[in-house]
Scaffold this active site. Structure first.
Site, PDB file in Angstrom:
ATOM      1  N   ARG A 237       0.873  -1.163   0.000  1.00 47.62           N
ATOM      2  CA  ARG A 237       0.000   0.000   0.000  1.00 47.62           C
ATOM      3  C   ARG A 237       0.912   1.215   0.000  1.00 47.62           C
ATOM      4  O   ARG A 237       2.002   1.185   0.591  1.00 47.62           O
ATOM      5  CB  ARG A 237      -0.892   0.035   1.260  1.00 47.62           C
ATOM      6  CG  ARG A 237      -2.017  -0.970   1.278  1.00 47.62           C
ATOM      7  CD  ARG A 237      -3.110  -0.653   0.254  1.00 47.62           C
ATOM      8  NE  ARG A 237      -4.242  -1.557   0.335  1.00 47.62           N
ATOM      9  CZ  ARG A 237      -4.428  -2.618  -0.462  1.00 47.62           C
ATOM     10  NH1 ARG A 237      -3.543  -2.923  -1.396  1.00 47.62           N
ATOM     11  NH2 ARG A 237      -5.498  -3.370  -0.332  1.00 47.62           N
ATOM     12  N   GLU A 266      -4.389   7.606  -4.421  1.00 51.46           N
ATOM     13  CA  GLU A 266      -4.772   6.920  -5.655  1.00 51.46           C
ATOM     14  C   GLU A 266      -6.121   7.441  -6.124  1.00 51.46           C
ATOM     15  O   GLU A 266      -7.019   7.597  -5.293  1.00 51.46           O
ATOM     16  CB  GLU A 266      -4.827   5.403  -5.427  1.00 51.46           C
ATOM     17  CG  GLU A 266      -3.460   4.823  -5.101  1.00 51.46           C
ATOM     18  CD  GLU A 266      -3.481   3.312  -4.875  1.00 51.46           C
ATOM     19  OE1 GLU A 266      -4.539   2.682  -5.065  1.00 51.46           O
ATOM     20  OE2 GLU A 266      -2.425   2.765  -4.515  1.00 51.46           O
ATOM     21  N   HIS A 285      -2.328   0.558  -9.724  1.00 52.05           N
ATOM     22  CA  HIS A 285      -2.839  -0.436  -8.757  1.00 52.05           C
ATOM     23  C   HIS A 285      -3.526  -1.610  -9.480  1.00 52.05           C
ATOM     24  O   HIS A 285      -4.745  -1.783  -9.378  1.00 52.05           O
ATOM     25  CB  HIS A 285      -3.801   0.226  -7.762  1.00 52.05           C
ATOM     26  CG  HIS A 285      -4.028  -0.611  -6.530  1.00 52.05           C
ATOM     27  ND1 HIS A 285      -4.248  -0.082  -5.291  1.00 52.05           N
ATOM     28  CD2 HIS A 285      -4.065  -1.951  -6.347  1.00 52.05           C
ATOM     29  CE1 HIS A 285      -4.424  -1.041  -4.409  1.00 52.05           C
ATOM     30  NE2 HIS A 285      -4.312  -2.208  -5.034  1.00 52.05           N
TER      31      HIS A 285
HETATM   32  C1  8YV Z   1      -8.082  -4.921  -4.761  1.00 52.22           C
HETATM   33  C2  8YV Z   1      -5.966  -5.144  -3.547  1.00 52.22           C
HETATM   34  O1  8YV Z   1      -8.694  -5.397  -5.848  1.00 52.22           O
HETATM   35  O2  8YV Z   1      -6.943  -7.131  -2.790  1.00 52.22           O
HETATM   36  C3  8YV Z   1      -6.356  -6.106  -2.491  1.00 52.22           C
HETATM   37  O3  8YV Z   1      -6.059  -5.844  -1.320  1.00 52.22           O
HETATM   38  O4  8YV Z   1      -5.119  -4.347  -3.388  1.00 52.22           O
HETATM   39  C4  8YV Z   1      -6.608  -5.182  -4.855  1.00 52.22           C
HETATM   40  O5  8YV Z   1      -6.293  -6.398  -5.420  1.00 52.22           O
HETATM   41  C5  8YV Z   1      -8.379  -3.478  -4.608  1.00 52.22           C
HETATM   42  O6  8YV Z   1      -8.033  -3.049  -3.327  1.00 52.22           O
HETATM   43  C6  8YV Z   1      -9.833  -3.212  -4.869  1.00 52.22           C
HETATM   44  O7  8YV Z   1     -10.023  -1.861  -4.976  1.00 52.22           O
END
Ligand code: 8YV
Length: 328
Positions: A237, A266, A285
């Site tokens: 993150r 983001e 992302h």
């Molecule tokens: C998500 C992600 O699809 O799964 C997670 O934690 O970072 C991504 O794969 C995303 O957060 C959805 O907005």
């Protein structure tokens, strides 16, 4: 009266149908804002939520007095106030496992692209600027045989390490709260202190959940410890990294390059210096963003919410304690 599900992320027709067979569904396939009055009204009646990408705040929860369970279409749960959910008896489910290999593929593509300057040099060709054979000023560095330092060694971190060790003959170091003896044996990986990893790795790859403990875990001091030839990869993150400190380290040549899938804000604002830097590969992302995997994640979330609202144990509950003895 039938229970209601509020879905706030795109689901395919068959998944929506599956929900509608059992429950009333309020569907916001592309939610613009949590302040949308129709969304707020649906929230007020919802027994279950399914979605992703929306910060769930205690204030939002106050508007959802009937909420029993949330199925997130993500493995990360940093958009949810987990303790608060538990306190209120709301079960949270996530989507581990189904995205592990896809996200590891993204991680490895960032390693390869940053080391071999794939985006920068592909753009040279696209611009029509390929006039002569590429010289040392545009050479990349090898990936095979190098040292891969994993900050975080959960499922995805291990899957990246497996690619590095078995596919590219890399030495694997990792820093993680708990030791992982099985994969140490499988890959010859070694657990080490955070600072040793920073000082030794050729590729430093962050893949830890965002928590109070990991917020800005990698800041100016960490970048100063890395080798000048190091490449930093962030697949975790944005807020795991102090972004201004990273930008400074890249600008000052304290590290060689970065491959980034995640950012403090983001979408990344176009004014960010990161958009202008040749030694940065920045992705929007896309860790888990393949057709197959996003479909599987949504399906896992659908299964989770249906099981939860039926009072059964979902496939991947995150805070089982929220429901006390109900799930044991
Ligand atoms: C998500 C992600 O699809 O799964 C997670 O934690 O970072 C991504 O794969 C995303 O957060 C959805 O907005």
């Amino acid at each position: 009266m039938s229970k209601r599900i509020l879905a706030y992320r795109r689901l395919d027709d068959q998944q929506l149908e599956q929900l509608r067979e059992k429950y009333q569904v309020d569907y916001f396939g592309k939610l613009e804002s949590a302040d949308d009055p129709a969304f707020r009204e649906a929230l007020g009646q919802a027994n279950g939520l399914i979605g992703a990408g929306l910060k769930i705040t205690p204030e939002l929860l106050d508007s959802a007095p009937h909420l029993e369970a949330i199925a997130s279409i993500s493995v990360g749960v940093d958009s949810y106030p987990v303790d608060e959910l538990t306190r209120r008896g709301i079960l949270l489910c996530n989507t581990p496992d189904v995205l592990t290999e896809t996200t590891a593929d993204t991680g490895f593509s960032l390693i390869m692209a940053s080391a071999r300057r794939v985006v920068e040099l592909a753009n040279v060709v696209k611009r029509g600027d390929w006039q002569e054979s590429i010289g040392p000023d545009r050479f990349g560095i090898d990936v095979h045989g190098k040292t891969l330092g994993m900050i975080g060694f959960g499922r995805i971190g291990q899957a990246i390490a497996r690619r590095g060790a078995l596919g590219f003959g890399m030495r694997v170091l990792y820093s993680n709260a708990s030791p992982k003896p099985e994969i140490e044996r499988e890959l010859g990986a070694r657990r080490c202190e955070f600072n040793e990893l920073l000082e030794t790795a050729d590729f430093v790859c962050a893949i830890v959940p965002l928590t109070d403990e990991t917020h800005h875990l990698i800041g100016a001091e960490a970048f100063a410890r890395m080798k000048e030839s190091a490449i930093f990869i962030n697949l975790a993150r944005g807020a795991v990294v102090d972004e201004p400190a990273m930008i400074e380290a890249l600008q000052r040549g304290q590290i060689r390059a970065a491959g980034l899938d995640v950012f403090e804000q983001e979408p990344l604002p176009s004014s960010s210096p990161l958009t202008q830097m040749d030694n940065v590969v920045a992705l929007p992302h896309i860790g888990s963003a393949t057709m197959e995997t996003r479909t599987a994640m949504a399906q896992r979330a659908v299964d989770n919410i249906l099981l939860a609202l039926d009072g059964e144990r979902p496939l991947s509950p995150f805070n089982v304690e929220a429901w006390g003895d109900r799930l044991t």
